[in-house]
Design a protein around this motif. Sequence first.
Motif, PDB file in Angstrom:
ATOM      1  N   TRP A  36      19.804  31.360 -20.563  1.00 32.79           N
ATOM      2  CA  TRP A  36      20.920  32.784 -20.422  1.00 32.79           C
ATOM      3  C   TRP A  36      20.726  33.213 -20.225  1.00 32.79           C
ATOM      4  O   TRP A  36      20.229  34.313 -21.236  1.00 32.79           O
ATOM      5  CB  TRP A  36      22.335  31.652 -21.370  1.00 32.79           C
ATOM      6  CG  TRP A  36      22.658  32.412 -22.683  1.00 32.79           C
ATOM      7  CD1 TRP A  36      21.461  31.764 -23.411  1.00 32.79           C
ATOM      8  CD2 TRP A  36      23.432  32.878 -22.677  1.00 32.79           C
ATOM      9  NE1 TRP A  36      22.287  32.350 -24.733  1.00 32.79           N
ATOM     10  CE2 TRP A  36      23.043  32.941 -24.642  1.00 32.79           C
ATOM     11  CE3 TRP A  36      24.552  33.444 -22.563  1.00 32.79           C
ATOM     12  CZ2 TRP A  36      23.900  33.953 -24.913  1.00 32.79           C
ATOM     13  CZ3 TRP A  36      24.664  34.891 -23.462  1.00 32.79           C
ATOM     14  CH2 TRP A  36      24.918  34.716 -24.818  1.00 32.79           C
ATOM     15  N   VAL A  37      22.536  34.384 -19.333  1.00 30.68           N
ATOM     16  CA  VAL A  37      22.334  35.693 -19.255  1.00 30.68           C
ATOM     17  C   VAL A  37      23.139  36.105 -19.977  1.00 30.68           C
ATOM     18  O   VAL A  37      23.864  35.984 -19.453  1.00 30.68           O
ATOM     19  CB  VAL A  37      21.525  35.869 -18.026  1.00 30.68           C
ATOM     20  CG1 VAL A  37      22.031  37.703 -17.373  1.00 30.68           C
ATOM     21  CG2 VAL A  37      20.473  35.350 -17.426  1.00 30.68           C
ATOM     22  N   LEU A  38      23.798  37.735 -20.603  1.00 33.82           N
ATOM     23  CA  LEU A  38      24.487  36.986 -20.408  1.00 33.82           C
ATOM     24  C   LEU A  38      24.669  39.227 -20.454  1.00 33.82           C
ATOM     25  O   LEU A  38      24.010  39.657 -20.382  1.00 33.82           O
ATOM     26  CB  LEU A  38      24.852  38.315 -22.928  1.00 33.82           C
ATOM     27  CG  LEU A  38      26.315  38.812 -22.239  1.00 33.82           C
ATOM     28  CD1 LEU A  38      27.220  37.592 -22.622  1.00 33.82           C
ATOM     29  CD2 LEU A  38      25.714  38.948 -24.539  1.00 33.82           C
ATOM     30  N   ILE A  39      25.652  39.602 -19.129  1.00 34.36           N
ATOM     31  CA  ILE A  39      25.823  40.448 -18.705  1.00 34.36           C
ATOM     32  C   ILE A  39      26.716  41.647 -19.309  1.00 34.36           C
ATOM     33  O   ILE A  39      28.119  41.666 -19.079  1.00 34.36           O
ATOM     34  CB  ILE A  39      25.931  40.714 -17.175  1.00 34.36           C
ATOM     35  CG1 ILE A  39      24.874  39.852 -16.806  1.00 34.36           C
ATOM     36  CG2 ILE A  39      26.264  41.879 -16.297  1.00 34.36           C
ATOM     37  CD1 ILE A  39      24.795  39.616 -14.822  1.00 34.36           C
ATOM     38  N   ALA A  40      26.365  43.105 -19.425  1.00 30.09           N
ATOM     39  CA  ALA A  40      27.503  44.272 -19.650  1.00 30.09           C
ATOM     40  C   ALA A  40      27.377  44.912 -18.596  1.00 30.09           C
ATOM     41  O   ALA A  40      26.631  45.621 -18.316  1.00 30.09           O
ATOM     42  CB  ALA A  40      27.491  44.645 -21.233  1.00 30.09           C
ATOM     43  N   ALA A  41      28.856  44.976 -18.314  1.00 33.43           N
ATOM     44  CA  ALA A  41      29.275  46.131 -17.030  1.00 33.43           C
ATOM     45  C   ALA A  41      30.809  45.878 -16.886  1.00 33.43           C
ATOM     46  O   ALA A  41      31.706  45.352 -17.352  1.00 33.43           O
ATOM     47  CB  ALA A  41      28.718  45.017 -15.544  1.00 33.43           C
ATOM     48  N   ARG A  42      31.219  47.178 -16.643  1.00 34.41           N
ATOM     49  CA  ARG A  42      32.489  47.434 -15.811  1.00 34.41           C
ATOM     50  C   ARG A  42      32.445  48.078 -14.768  1.00 34.41           C
ATOM     51  O   ARG A  42      32.081  48.221 -14.052  1.00 34.41           O
ATOM     52  CB  ARG A  42      32.672  48.798 -17.269  1.00 34.41           C
ATOM     53  CG  ARG A  42      32.801  48.410 -17.996  1.00 34.41           C
ATOM     54  CD  ARG A  42      33.964  47.772 -18.991  1.00 34.41           C
ATOM     55  NE  ARG A  42      33.941  47.841 -20.189  1.00 34.41           N
ATOM     56  CZ  ARG A  42      34.969  47.080 -21.110  1.00 34.41           C
ATOM     57  NH1 ARG A  42      35.533  46.692 -20.928  1.00 34.41           N
ATOM     58  NH2 ARG A  42      34.815  47.494 -22.735  1.00 34.41           N
TER      59      ARG A  42
END
Length: 345
Positions: A41-47
């Motif tokens: 799976w993928v975890l994305i950090a963004a704002r």
Amino acid sequence: MSSELWDEIHEQPDRLESVIDGNRRQVSRVGALIDGSDIGWVLIAARGTSDNAARYAQYVWGARNGLAVASAAPSLFGGYSQPPSLEGALVVGISQSGQSPDLVGVLEEARRRRRPTLAITNDPDSPLASAADEVLALYAGEERAVAATKTYTCQLAVVAMLSEALAGEPDPGASLADLPQQVAAALELSKELDSAAAPLAEDDRCAVLARGFQHATAFEWALKLQELAQVLAQPYSTADFRHGPMALVEPGFPVLAIATAGELEDDVDELIQSVAERGAELLVLSDRPDHHPPGSVVHLAPGVPEWLVPIPTVVAAQLATYHLTRARGLDPDAPRGLRKVTRTV
């Protein structure tokens, strides 16, 4: 009419050519590394705008590559003593500047846990890039306007290219080759978008509706309306809008809808019809030439694949917002209370 924002909106065909050509080899290499690992799976950090690129990745990598994609809560990796488990995760940071400490902290924690990390950024020398195992550059050039435009479409292009690489395509840029011309066609709609947006100039609120691959576009359009036109724009999937917010619709209530061709077009059309029957003031973006929904409709060029059509669509939304901002007597190059780089902790 020219401004920094206007110029950068119109740079996008050239910038998309650059990001596609510049990332062909690197995307293939990153795709091969991911494919040969234990990633589930993928975890994305963004704002901000980059978080909307993450929404696009949720649909593209989910629908085309079978990957579950989650959005990180960066404060859990800095403000709390025990961050969530990252077992089986690829951790991705998406940021135009790559400067925000909270996003960098997510990737640094992932590396401490020996999880693979990827940065998608316009600055390959940024702290975010330094915290990542792999970097995919945006090739967008300096972004001078406060509101992000060209970096967003370049982020979407990188997400799409990585999907192609994960699907085993030998040339991940081939299916995106027509995007610069498709975006150029969207730019030709400027006068139509100006006319369609003008009736909304006195409105201080609206809903922005879409579904599927265009879910991210609804959020990005709403964000630009908030940043530039100072309109309280609320984005929704058409499914979520039925669960409560539908009660807001009354005669004259502004609704902006994205009704492009695809698996969920009937659902979007049904909701457009429902809000029209309640007297909503509608502005619809559609790529179906024979599609004539209620309200004001601007027709995009047809034939763009469903998973790629958010890229020319959001360019049309950027132009509509630019014209609406001008119509409201505001300066699109000086949005109130905002800076080019926002650092959050």
